[in-house]
Design an enzyme around this catalytic site. Structure first.
Site, PDB file in Angstrom:
ATOM      1  N   ASP A  84       0.827  -1.219   0.000  1.00  0.00           N
ATOM      2  CA  ASP A  84       0.000   0.000   0.000  1.00  0.00           C
ATOM      3  C   ASP A  84       0.858   1.265   0.000  1.00  0.00           C
ATOM      4  O   ASP A  84       1.971   1.272   0.529  1.00  0.00           O
ATOM      5  CB  ASP A  84      -0.915  -0.017   1.235  1.00  0.00           C
ATOM      6  CG  ASP A  84      -2.030   1.004   1.114  1.00  0.00           C
ATOM      7  OD1 ASP A  84      -2.357   1.428  -0.019  1.00  0.00           O
ATOM      8  OD2 ASP A  84      -2.584   1.400   2.165  1.00  0.00           O
ATOM      9  N   GLY A 130       0.128   5.478  -4.436  1.00  0.00           N
ATOM     10  CA  GLY A 130      -0.421   6.769  -4.857  1.00  0.00           C
ATOM     11  C   GLY A 130       0.195   7.908  -4.066  1.00  0.00           C
ATOM     12  O   GLY A 130       0.602   8.942  -4.618  1.00  0.00           O
ATOM     13  N   ARG A 131       0.306   7.723  -2.748  1.00  0.00           N
ATOM     14  CA  ARG A 131       0.882   8.776  -1.910  1.00  0.00           C
ATOM     15  C   ARG A 131       2.367   8.956  -2.180  1.00  0.00           C
ATOM     16  O   ARG A 131       2.879  10.074  -2.154  1.00  0.00           O
ATOM     17  CB  ARG A 131       0.623   8.455  -0.427  1.00  0.00           C
ATOM     18  CG  ARG A 131      -0.807   8.812  -0.002  1.00  0.00           C
ATOM     19  CD  ARG A 131      -1.167   8.171   1.312  1.00  0.00           C
ATOM     20  NE  ARG A 131      -1.427   6.750   1.139  1.00  0.00           N
ATOM     21  CZ  ARG A 131      -1.424   5.862   2.122  1.00  0.00           C
ATOM     22  NH1 ARG A 131      -1.142   6.246   3.360  1.00  0.00           N
ATOM     23  NH2 ARG A 131      -1.719   4.605   1.877  1.00  0.00           N
ATOM     24  N   ARG A 168      -0.445   9.177  -9.875  1.00  0.00           N
ATOM     25  CA  ARG A 168      -0.566   7.980  -9.037  1.00  0.00           C
ATOM     26  C   ARG A 168       0.002   6.724  -9.699  1.00  0.00           C
ATOM     27  O   ARG A 168       0.636   5.896  -9.051  1.00  0.00           O
ATOM     28  CB  ARG A 168      -2.040   7.734  -8.696  1.00  0.00           C
ATOM     29  CG  ARG A 168      -2.654   8.716  -7.714  1.00  0.00           C
ATOM     30  CD  ARG A 168      -4.126   8.350  -7.472  1.00  0.00           C
ATOM     31  NE  ARG A 168      -4.264   6.949  -7.089  1.00  0.00           N
ATOM     32  CZ  ARG A 168      -4.085   6.493  -5.842  1.00  0.00           C
ATOM     33  NH1 ARG A 168      -3.825   7.334  -4.863  1.00  0.00           N
ATOM     34  NH2 ARG A 168      -4.213   5.211  -5.576  1.00  0.00           N
ATOM     35  N   HIS A 191       2.538   3.102  -8.841  1.00  0.00           N
ATOM     36  CA  HIS A 191       2.376   1.657  -9.075  1.00  0.00           C
ATOM     37  C   HIS A 191       3.600   1.120  -9.819  1.00  0.00           C
ATOM     38  O   HIS A 191       4.137   0.067  -9.471  1.00  0.00           O
ATOM     39  CB  HIS A 191       1.109   1.374  -9.886  1.00  0.00           C
ATOM     40  CG  HIS A 191      -0.153   1.806  -9.209  1.00  0.00           C
ATOM     41  ND1 HIS A 191      -0.413   1.527  -7.884  1.00  0.00           N
ATOM     42  CD2 HIS A 191      -1.232   2.514  -9.665  1.00  0.00           C
ATOM     43  CE1 HIS A 191      -1.601   2.047  -7.558  1.00  0.00           C
ATOM     44  NE2 HIS A 191      -2.110   2.647  -8.612  1.00  0.00           N
ATOM     45  N   TRP A 207     -12.137  -1.951  -7.563  1.00  0.00           N
ATOM     46  CA  TRP A 207     -12.934  -1.609  -8.753  1.00  0.00           C
ATOM     47  C   TRP A 207     -13.612  -0.249  -8.579  1.00  0.00           C
ATOM     48  O   TRP A 207     -14.082   0.334  -9.554  1.00  0.00           O
ATOM     49  CB  TRP A 207     -14.000  -2.673  -9.027  1.00  0.00           C
ATOM     50  CG  TRP A 207     -13.447  -4.027  -9.348  1.00  0.00           C
ATOM     51  CD1 TRP A 207     -13.424  -5.116  -8.523  1.00  0.00           C
ATOM     52  CD2 TRP A 207     -12.829  -4.443 -10.578  1.00  0.00           C
ATOM     53  NE1 TRP A 207     -12.821  -6.182  -9.153  1.00  0.00           N
ATOM     54  CE2 TRP A 207     -12.455  -5.800 -10.420  1.00  0.00           C
ATOM     55  CE3 TRP A 207     -12.547  -3.808 -11.792  1.00  0.00           C
ATOM     56  CZ2 TRP A 207     -11.817  -6.524 -11.424  1.00  0.00           C
ATOM     57  CZ3 TRP A 207     -11.916  -4.544 -12.795  1.00  0.00           C
ATOM     58  CH2 TRP A 207     -11.563  -5.883 -12.603  1.00  0.00           C
ATOM     59  N   LEU A 218       9.921 -21.084  -3.589  1.00  0.00           N
ATOM     60  CA  LEU A 218       9.028 -20.102  -2.967  1.00  0.00           C
ATOM     61  C   LEU A 218       7.759 -20.032  -3.801  1.00  0.00           C
ATOM     62  O   LEU A 218       7.829 -20.015  -5.028  1.00  0.00           O
ATOM     63  CB  LEU A 218       9.710 -18.723  -2.958  1.00  0.00           C
ATOM     64  CG  LEU A 218       8.818 -17.509  -2.660  1.00  0.00           C
ATOM     65  CD1 LEU A 218       8.432 -17.475  -1.190  1.00  0.00           C
ATOM     66  CD2 LEU A 218       9.527 -16.205  -3.031  1.00  0.00           C
ATOM     67  N   SER A 258      -8.187  -4.242   5.470  1.00  0.00           N
ATOM     68  CA  SER A 258      -8.719  -4.066   4.110  1.00  0.00           C
ATOM     69  C   SER A 258      -9.046  -5.395   3.415  1.00  0.00           C
ATOM     70  O   SER A 258      -8.756  -5.592   2.233  1.00  0.00           O
ATOM     71  CB  SER A 258      -7.758  -3.229   3.254  1.00  0.00           C
ATOM     72  OG  SER A 258      -7.590  -1.929   3.809  1.00  0.00           O
ATOM     73  N   GLU A 264       1.073 -12.676  13.068  1.00  0.00           N
ATOM     74  CA  GLU A 264       1.669 -11.510  13.729  1.00  0.00           C
ATOM     75  C   GLU A 264       1.605 -10.346  12.739  1.00  0.00           C
ATOM     76  O   GLU A 264       2.003 -10.494  11.580  1.00  0.00           O
ATOM     77  CB  GLU A 264       3.133 -11.790  14.101  1.00  0.00           C
ATOM     78  CG  GLU A 264       3.307 -12.833  15.190  1.00  0.00           C
ATOM     79  CD  GLU A 264       2.682 -12.428  16.524  1.00  0.00           C
ATOM     80  OE1 GLU A 264       2.645 -11.217  16.819  1.00  0.00           O
ATOM     81  OE2 GLU A 264       2.234 -13.330  17.260  1.00  0.00           O
TER      82      GLU A 264
HETATM   83  C1  IPE Z   1      -5.450  -2.532  -0.062  1.00  0.00           C
HETATM   84  O1  IPE Z   1      -5.109  -1.211  -0.213  1.00  0.00           O
HETATM   85  C2  IPE Z   1      -5.433  -3.244  -1.391  1.00  0.00           C
HETATM   86  C3  IPE Z   1      -4.151  -3.363  -2.034  1.00  0.00           C
HETATM   87  C4  IPE Z   1      -3.000  -2.959  -1.571  1.00  0.00           C
HETATM   88  C5  IPE Z   1      -4.160  -4.024  -3.322  1.00  0.00           C
HETATM   89  P1  IPE Z   1      -6.199  -0.084  -0.426  1.00  0.00           P
HETATM   90  O2  IPE Z   1      -5.452   1.176  -0.619  1.00  0.00           O
HETATM   91  O3  IPE Z   1      -7.143  -0.468  -1.501  1.00  0.00           O
HETATM   92  O4  IPE Z   1      -6.976  -0.112   0.952  1.00  0.00           O
HETATM   93  P2  IPE Z   1      -7.796   1.037   1.699  1.00  0.00           P
HETATM   94  O5  IPE Z   1      -8.760   1.604   0.696  1.00  0.00           O
HETATM   95  O6  IPE Z   1      -6.815   2.057   2.155  1.00  0.00           O
HETATM   96  O7  IPE Z   1      -8.463   0.338   2.829  1.00  0.00           O
HETATM   97  C1  IPE Z   2      -1.565   0.238  -3.335  1.00  0.00           C
HETATM   98  O1  IPE Z   2      -1.315   1.604  -3.419  1.00  0.00           O
HETATM   99  C2  IPE Z   2      -1.774  -0.410  -4.686  1.00  0.00           C
HETATM  100  C3  IPE Z   2      -3.163  -0.781  -4.972  1.00  0.00           C
HETATM  101  C4  IPE Z   2      -4.172  -0.671  -4.171  1.00  0.00           C
HETATM  102  C5  IPE Z   2      -3.405  -1.332  -6.283  1.00  0.00           C
HETATM  103  P1  IPE Z   2      -2.499   2.637  -3.467  1.00  0.00           P
HETATM  104  O2  IPE Z   2      -2.895   2.844  -4.886  1.00  0.00           O
HETATM  105  O3  IPE Z   2      -3.604   2.209  -2.566  1.00  0.00           O
HETATM  106  O4  IPE Z   2      -1.789   3.935  -2.911  1.00  0.00           O
HETATM  107  P2  IPE Z   2      -2.380   4.935  -1.829  1.00  0.00           P
HETATM  108  O5  IPE Z   2      -2.803   4.126  -0.650  1.00  0.00           O
HETATM  109  O6  IPE Z   2      -3.531   5.630  -2.467  1.00  0.00           O
HETATM  110  O7  IPE Z   2      -1.256   5.843  -1.511  1.00  0.00           O
HETATM  111 MG    MG Z   3      -4.001   2.483  -0.599  1.00  0.00          MG
END
Ligand code: IPE
Ligand code: IPE
Ligand code: MG
Length: 237
Positions: free
Chosen positions: A23, A26-27, A36, A40, A72, A135, A193, A204
């Site tokens: 996660d 985007g940030r 964003r 990725h 989605w 793995l 999530s 853990e």
């Molecule tokens: C969880 O991250 C899903 C993935 C990393 C693929 P999200 O960014 O979708 O989760 P929320 O929206 O912060 O809960």
């Molecule tokens: C995780 O990064 C990747 C996916 C959910 C596909 P995000 O896209 O959720 O990035 P943030 O959380 O918005 O920063």
């Molecule tokens: Mg996210």
């Protein structure tokens, strides 16, 4: 691949199954005034480095959350990017993963929303690496834990089988998948999530502040070191 597992890690107590919520892409991009999707793209190296760390440590299962059933809800353009990105990533990386003895698997709902081209790459990658056993890299894609549990219950019902924990476990998307030992989330969010709820009953949890593109071998080693400092009791004393 260098052999640099830090000595604080006890090779006899390495987690068998590590799960990772990748996660913060985007940030990470926002902080750099990038779009964003560039976040990725930058996450690919973190994934490759995490696989290398898992191989060095002797972890047997690494499950990474790549796309959730809730993702989605994102703008169509980002969803389209992610579909294409994952297809290209498989094309780019499957041979080197295969050479490293990695078995690639996908876990999630293979429904009509996933582009046929991506499904094809998934199936090819699974076939290519099917006999590898160093793995297992499990890519959770169009994955949601509640959907998985509901799907398993439906199968049980259709078979007319009495629900037990073992019966339900055997009907998860990948019945071979062992329970999660170490569950990691990057980006400073403290949320599950909808990731591996059933399998993580006694995992853990380690939450890391770094955004996913800044995660890598060192952070994986640090998470495993933290795991080894925990005292797992499984309800006992
Ligand atoms: C969880 O991250 C899903 C993935 C990393 C693929 P999200 O960014 O979708 O989760 P929320 O929206 O912060 O809960
Ligand atoms: C995780 O990064 C990747 C996916 C959910 C596909 P995000 O896209 O959720 O990035 P943030 O959380 O918005 O920063
Ligand atoms: Mg996210």
């Amino acid at each position: 691949m260098e052999d640099t597992v830090p000595p604080v890690i006890d090779p006899r107590r390495v987690p068998i199954h590590v799960a990772c919520v990748m996660d913060g892409n985007g940030r990470w991009a926002n902080e750099r005034n990038l779009v964003r999707t560039e976040g990725h793209a930058a996450g690919e190296q973190a994934l490759v480095d995490s696989v290398d760390a898992a191989l060095e440590l002797g972890v047997k299962w690494l499950t990474v959350y790549a796309f959730s059933t809730e993702n989605w809800r994102r703008p169509v353009s980002e969803v389209r990017y992610l579909m294409n990105f994952n297809e290209q990533l498989l094309l780019r990386r499957r041979d080197e993963l295969n050479d490293k003895g990695v078995r690639i698997k996908f876990v999630g709902r293979r429904d009509w929303r996933i582009p046929r081209r991506l499904l094809k790459r998934i199936e090819e990658s699974e076939e290519l690496t099917a006999t590898n056993d160093t793995l297992t890299l499990n890519i959770a894609f169009n994955y949601g834990s509640r959907a998985e549990i509901v799907d398993a219950v439906k199968v049980l019902n259709a078979e007319g089988i009495e629900p037990t924990e073992a019966a339900l476990s055997a009907r998860m998307y990948d019945p071979e998948m062992p329970d999660v030992d170490l569950w990691i989330r990057t980006s400073g969010e403290y949320r599950i999530s909808n990731f591996l709820l059933w399998q993580s009953a006694y995992a853990e949890f380690v939450f890391v502040d770094a955004f996913w593109p800044d995660f890598g071998r060192e952070q994986m080693f640090a998470a495993v070191a933290e795991f080894q400092r925990r005292n797992r009791r499984f309800g006992g004393l």
